[in-house]
Scaffold this active site. Structure first.
Site, PDB file in Angstrom:
ATOM      1  N   HIS A   1       5.813  11.335  15.797  1.00 16.06           N
ATOM      2  CA  HIS A   1       5.436  12.635  15.241  1.00 16.06           C
ATOM      3  C   HIS A   1       5.317  13.731  16.303  1.00 16.06           C
ATOM      4  CE1 HIS A   1       4.750   9.990  11.967  1.00 16.06           C
ATOM      5  NE2 HIS A   1       3.516   9.644  12.276  1.00 16.06           N
TER       6      HIS A   1
ATOM      7  N   LYS B   1      -7.895   9.102  16.810  1.00 11.18           N
ATOM      8  CA  LYS B   1      -8.708   8.787  15.638  1.00 11.18           C
ATOM      9  C   LYS B   1     -10.166   9.083  15.950  1.00 11.18           C
ATOM     10  CE  LYS B   1      -5.680   5.272  13.684  1.00 11.18           C
ATOM     11  NZ  LYS B   1      -5.218   6.103  12.541  1.00 11.18           N
TER      12      LYS B   1
ATOM     13  N   ARG C   1       6.261 -10.810  -2.133  1.00 17.42           N
ATOM     14  CA  ARG C   1       6.063 -12.249  -2.282  1.00 17.42           C
ATOM     15  C   ARG C   1       5.390 -12.635  -3.590  1.00 17.42           C
ATOM     16  NH1 ARG C   1       3.393 -13.271   3.350  1.00 17.42           N
ATOM     17  NH2 ARG C   1       2.550 -11.343   2.551  1.00 17.42           N
TER      18      ARG C   1
ATOM     19  N   ASP D   1       0.824  -1.207   0.000  1.00 16.22           N
ATOM     20  CA  ASP D   1       0.000   0.000   0.000  1.00 16.22           C
ATOM     21  C   ASP D   1       0.869   1.273   0.000  1.00 16.22           C
ATOM     22  OD1 ASP D   1      -2.558   1.460   0.656  1.00 16.22           O
ATOM     23  OD2 ASP D   1      -1.413   1.905   2.478  1.00 16.22           O
TER      24      ASP D   1
ATOM     25  N   ASP E   1      10.311   9.675   9.455  1.00 19.11           N
ATOM     26  CA  ASP E   1       9.156  10.197  10.187  1.00 19.11           C
ATOM     27  C   ASP E   1       8.583  11.207   9.200  1.00 19.11           C
ATOM     28  OD1 ASP E   1       7.367  11.826  11.599  1.00 19.11           O
ATOM     29  OD2 ASP E   1       8.340  11.320  13.490  1.00 19.11           O
ATOM     30  N   HIS E   2       7.512  10.833   8.511  1.00 21.09           N
ATOM     31  CA  HIS E   2       7.119  11.650   7.357  1.00 21.09           C
ATOM     32  C   HIS E   2       6.644  13.047   7.763  1.00 21.09           C
ATOM     33  CE1 HIS E   2       3.141  10.087   8.390  1.00 21.09           C
ATOM     34  NE2 HIS E   2       2.650  11.118   7.765  1.00 21.09           N
TER      35      HIS E   2
ATOM     36  N   ASP F   1      11.142 -13.826  -1.101  1.00 23.25           N
ATOM     37  CA  ASP F   1      10.752 -14.089   0.289  1.00 23.25           C
ATOM     38  C   ASP F   1      11.910 -13.602   1.151  1.00 23.25           C
ATOM     39  OD1 ASP F   1      10.321 -15.027   2.817  1.00 23.25           O
ATOM     40  OD2 ASP F   1       9.504 -16.955   2.164  1.00 23.25           O
ATOM     41  N   VAL F   2      11.644 -12.607   1.970  1.00 21.80           N
ATOM     42  CA  VAL F   2      12.739 -11.949   2.691  1.00 21.80           C
ATOM     43  C   VAL F   2      13.440 -12.856   3.693  1.00 21.80           C
ATOM     44  CG1 VAL F   2      11.849  -9.607   2.417  1.00 21.80           C
ATOM     45  CG2 VAL F   2      11.155 -10.957   4.409  1.00 21.80           C
TER      46      VAL F   2
ATOM     47  N   LYS G   1     -10.290  16.554  11.063  1.00 22.66           N
ATOM     48  CA  LYS G   1      -8.869  16.321  10.827  1.00 22.66           C
ATOM     49  C   LYS G   1      -8.129  17.647  10.905  1.00 22.66           C
ATOM     50  CE  LYS G   1      -5.746  15.089   7.014  1.00 22.66           C
ATOM     51  NZ  LYS G   1      -4.817  14.149   7.657  1.00 22.66           N
TER      52      LYS G   1
ATOM     53  N   ASP H   1       1.822   4.963  18.008  1.00 26.27           N
ATOM     54  CA  ASP H   1       1.643   5.269  16.587  1.00 26.27           C
ATOM     55  C   ASP H   1       1.903   6.746  16.277  1.00 26.27           C
ATOM     56  OD1 ASP H   1       0.838   4.666  13.895  1.00 26.27           O
ATOM     57  OD2 ASP H   1      -1.076   5.653  14.316  1.00 26.27           O
TER      58      ASP H   1
HETATM   59  P1  NAD Z   1       1.402  -3.750   3.044  1.00 26.04           P
HETATM   60  O1  NAD Z   1       0.928  -4.863   3.897  1.00 26.04           O
HETATM   61  O2  NAD Z   1       0.468  -3.103   2.097  1.00 26.04           O
HETATM   62  O3  NAD Z   1       2.636  -4.259   2.187  1.00 26.04           O
HETATM   63  C1  NAD Z   1       3.564  -5.168   2.678  1.00 26.04           C
HETATM   64  C2  NAD Z   1       4.505  -5.641   1.576  1.00 26.04           C
HETATM   65  O4  NAD Z   1       5.418  -6.587   2.085  1.00 26.04           O
HETATM   66  C3  NAD Z   1       3.790  -6.322   0.412  1.00 26.04           C
HETATM   67  O5  NAD Z   1       4.426  -5.889  -0.768  1.00 26.04           O
HETATM   68  C4  NAD Z   1       4.055  -7.804   0.670  1.00 26.04           C
HETATM   69  O6  NAD Z   1       4.059  -8.587  -0.497  1.00 26.04           O
HETATM   70  C5  NAD Z   1       5.425  -7.740   1.271  1.00 26.04           C
HETATM   71  N1  NAD Z   1       5.754  -8.919   2.100  1.00 26.04           N
HETATM   72  C6  NAD Z   1       5.125  -9.363   3.203  1.00 26.04           C
HETATM   73  N2  NAD Z   1       5.732 -10.470   3.677  1.00 26.04           N
HETATM   74  C7  NAD Z   1       6.774 -10.738   2.863  1.00 26.04           C
HETATM   75  C8  NAD Z   1       7.800 -11.760   2.815  1.00 26.04           C
HETATM   76  N3  NAD Z   1       7.885 -12.744   3.729  1.00 26.04           N
HETATM   77  N4  NAD Z   1       8.723 -11.685   1.841  1.00 26.04           N
HETATM   78  C9  NAD Z   1       8.658 -10.701   0.939  1.00 26.04           C
HETATM   79  N5  NAD Z   1       7.732  -9.725   0.917  1.00 26.04           N
HETATM   80  C10 NAD Z   1       6.789  -9.747   1.868  1.00 26.04           C
HETATM   81  O7  NAD Z   1       2.102  -2.699   4.027  1.00 26.04           O
HETATM   82  P2  NAD Z   1       2.232  -1.116   3.854  1.00 26.04           P
HETATM   83  O8  NAD Z   1       0.981  -0.472   4.342  1.00 26.04           O
HETATM   84  O9  NAD Z   1       2.712  -0.776   2.494  1.00 26.04           O
HETATM   85  O10 NAD Z   1       3.348  -0.763   4.935  1.00 26.04           O
HETATM   86  C11 NAD Z   1       4.727  -0.972   4.698  1.00 26.04           C
HETATM   87  C12 NAD Z   1       5.537  -0.261   5.783  1.00 26.04           C
HETATM   88  O11 NAD Z   1       5.294   1.129   5.713  1.00 26.04           O
HETATM   89  C13 NAD Z   1       5.193  -0.677   7.209  1.00 26.04           C
HETATM   90  O12 NAD Z   1       6.360  -0.618   7.988  1.00 26.04           O
HETATM   91  C14 NAD Z   1       4.228   0.401   7.646  1.00 26.04           C
HETATM   92  O13 NAD Z   1       4.194   0.547   9.052  1.00 26.04           O
HETATM   93  C15 NAD Z   1       4.831   1.593   6.961  1.00 26.04           C
HETATM   94  N6  NAD Z   1       3.890   2.706   6.762  1.00 26.04           N
HETATM   95  C16 NAD Z   1       2.784   2.538   5.956  1.00 26.04           C
HETATM   96  C17 NAD Z   1       1.916   3.602   5.757  1.00 26.04           C
HETATM   97  C18 NAD Z   1       0.718   3.475   4.861  1.00 26.04           C
HETATM   98  O14 NAD Z   1       0.037   4.475   4.692  1.00 26.04           O
HETATM   99  N7  NAD Z   1       0.423   2.336   4.287  1.00 26.04           N
HETATM  100  C19 NAD Z   1       2.172   4.826   6.380  1.00 26.04           C
HETATM  101  C20 NAD Z   1       3.309   4.965   7.181  1.00 26.04           C
HETATM  102  C21 NAD Z   1       4.161   3.888   7.348  1.00 26.04           C
END
Ligand code: NAD
Length: 487
Positions: free
Chosen positions: A240, A340, A46, A16, A177-178, A85-86, A345, A235
């Protein structure tokens, strides 16, 4: 701008964050010429995707930026996908070979950016495999970008940091930290230190209290899996809120360089003394939202959200009072709140000034303390509330507001946080990233509050679309103060 050269490896390329933030940010850097010919992106995750499918994903992710079709297509040709696969060491060998091939093909000068954009459980595994399978290059730079959350408490944060520093030097680690990439946060130092009318009065002699509000109107959305384990304190506050607090209270850095800024921030974090149990209980309140009818529609409570336990003890709201142990801030409370499902907002910061010692017109019931509010989002700007004379022959005091907002169109066109931060990484500038000394101090502070809460079995509640529980208002009224923003 000067063109950056690098192979950028994104762990979590199907996620995402990658689609919503990273690909649009990279495309904007491409449009600006920061990325041009000499870069390649490897997305790993994956799922077994082809490069063609990955190009479609990337083009879809940037569609909202209204790109020229030919430019979007040319951009996507820099993207390569590897199913990975990490936890599997062999996959890192394949990855290393692909990175070496792309390094040649795009002449990226051996520069590597590793972006950890997946569940934090994997951060340590990835870092250790990057070392054991030799993915760091000897020519060019190696930089690691790591997403939040950075640990769950001090102990886990320390463990994570130790595992990262076993592979990367500290000056190669960019902890995101965005908030530090937001326009108005980056504006804080300019605003504070380039204005005569504020620079000299930004201290305990003139400031009565500081308020920091980070309010979200949305609920937990699809992120319950993560949020259930985190809650509002971890969180939002640990990262932040603490970063914003340090920008509001740090002394003027000797120069606008990373080291000088960090040195001043560090003094603030060092002054953040963890509370004992009783003080933590007295100074921090938490709560969880319950369902309510909002504009004629039923809004679900937190415990009814998908993926949330029916007896969840996760706080979705936190308010607190923080005192810094610094001579210039002695006795000035910093009130913070975030949550939340609040009324609206908004991220906004308010400084309330002390009343004049001997007002010429006496303590008029209509006069209010001077306040300065800095709007971070959704609108960006400042308001200054002052006392003036009401129109007419009499002498009644009335508050007037000086108001400035960035033009919304211009603000929307300015680079988004992720674009600025990725640009900083490519330049090797760590100013807008968090550092271990800051993290360790803020985790110690957070752990003490969490420890106090864990002794209290009952989770207080607040109805959705309000500004939190009564206790959050009592926190200020017992000091004879109130929240400046009460939507
Ligand atoms: P997500 O669940 O959408 O994506 C996770 C990704 O990791 C996917 O591409 C998945 O295929 C991959 N993955 C999972 N297990 C795996 C494995 N064993 N081997 C290889 N790949 C694997 O998560 P996200 O929302 O994109 O979040 C990613 C990071 O960003 C997290 O640390 C989250 O806390 C951080 N983050 C996300 C947001 C947001 O808005 N989505 C905001 C701030 C921070």
């Amino acid at each position: 701008p000067e063109e950056s050269r690098a192979v950028i490896i994104i762990f979590g390329g199907s996620g995402d964050l990658a689609s919503r933030k990273l690909y649009p940010a990279l495309f904007n850097l491409y449009r600006r010429g920061v990325l041009a010919e000499h870069f390649a992106v490897i997305g790993t995750a994956r799922r077994p995707w082809s490069d063609e499918h990955y190009h479609e994903v990337v083009e879809t992710a940037i569609a909202g930026l209204n790109p020229e079709p030919a430019q979007a297509h040319a951009f996507a040709q820099h993207f390569f996908y590897q199913s990975h696969d990490v936890t599997d060491a062999d996959h890192y060998i394949t990855l290393k070979n692909l990175a070496a091939k792309l390094d040649d093909q795009f002449a990226t000068g051996g520069n590597r950016v590793f972006y950890m954009a997946m569940a934090p459980d994997f951060f340590e595994t990835i870092a250790s495999h990057l070392k054991s399978e030799h993915l760091l290059t000897d020519v060019g730079f190696n930089r690691l970008i790591i997403e939040k959350p950075f640990g769950h408490d001090y102990a886990s944060a320390k463990e994570l940091n130790d595992s990262l520093t076993a592979t990367f030097d500290d000056d190669q680690i960019f902890r995101i930290d965005h908030y530090l990439g937001k326009e108005m946060i980056q504006n804080l130092l300019a605003f504070r230190f380039d204005n005569t009318i504020f620079e000299g009065i930004w201290n305990k002699k003139y400031i009565d209290n500081i308020q920091i509000t980070l309010a979200e109107a949305v609920g937990v959305e699809e992120r319950a899996g993560y949020y259930e384990k985190a809650g509002a304190l971890r969180d939002m506050v640990q990262n932040h809120v603490m970063q914003v607090l340090s920008y509001l209270t740090m002394d003027k850095p000797k120069s606008f360089t990373t080291n000088d800024i960090l040195a001043e921030k560090d003094k603030v974090f060092a002054a953040l003394k963890p509370y004992d149990l009783a003080t933590a209980k007295a100074n921090f309140v938490r709560a969880q939202y319950v369902g309510a009818e909002v504009d004629g529609k039923a809004v679900r409570g937190y415990r009814e959200e998908e993926g949330v336990a029916a007896d969840s003890q996760t706080a979705t709201f936190v308010a607190g009072k923080i005192m810094l142990d610094m001579p210039q801030w002695q006795g000035v409370p910093i009130y913070i709140r975030t949550g939340k499902r609040l009324t609206r907002k908004s991220t906004q910061l308010t400084l309330t000034f002390k009343p004049v010692a001997a007002p010429l017109f006496g303590q008029s019931a209509d006069s209010k303390p001077d306040t300065l509010t800095i709007y971070i989002e959704p609108s960006e700007g400042y308001s200054l509330q002052l006392n003036g004379k009401a129109l007419g022959t009499g002498l009644t005091i009335e508050p007037d507001e000086l108001r400035y907002r960035h033009d919304p169109k211009a603000a929307a066109a300015a680079p988004e946080a992720y674009e600025r931060l990725i640009n900083n990484v490519l330049e090797g500038d760590q100013t807008n990233f968090t550092h271990w000394s800051e993290l360790s101090a803020s985790w110690h502070f957070i752990d003490a509050i969490q420890a106090a809460w864990s002794q209290e079995p009952n989770m207080p509640t607040y109805p959705a679309a309000t500004m939190g529980p009564q206790a959050a208002f009592d926190l200020l009224s017992r000091d004879g103060r109130e929240w400046f923003w009460q939507p």
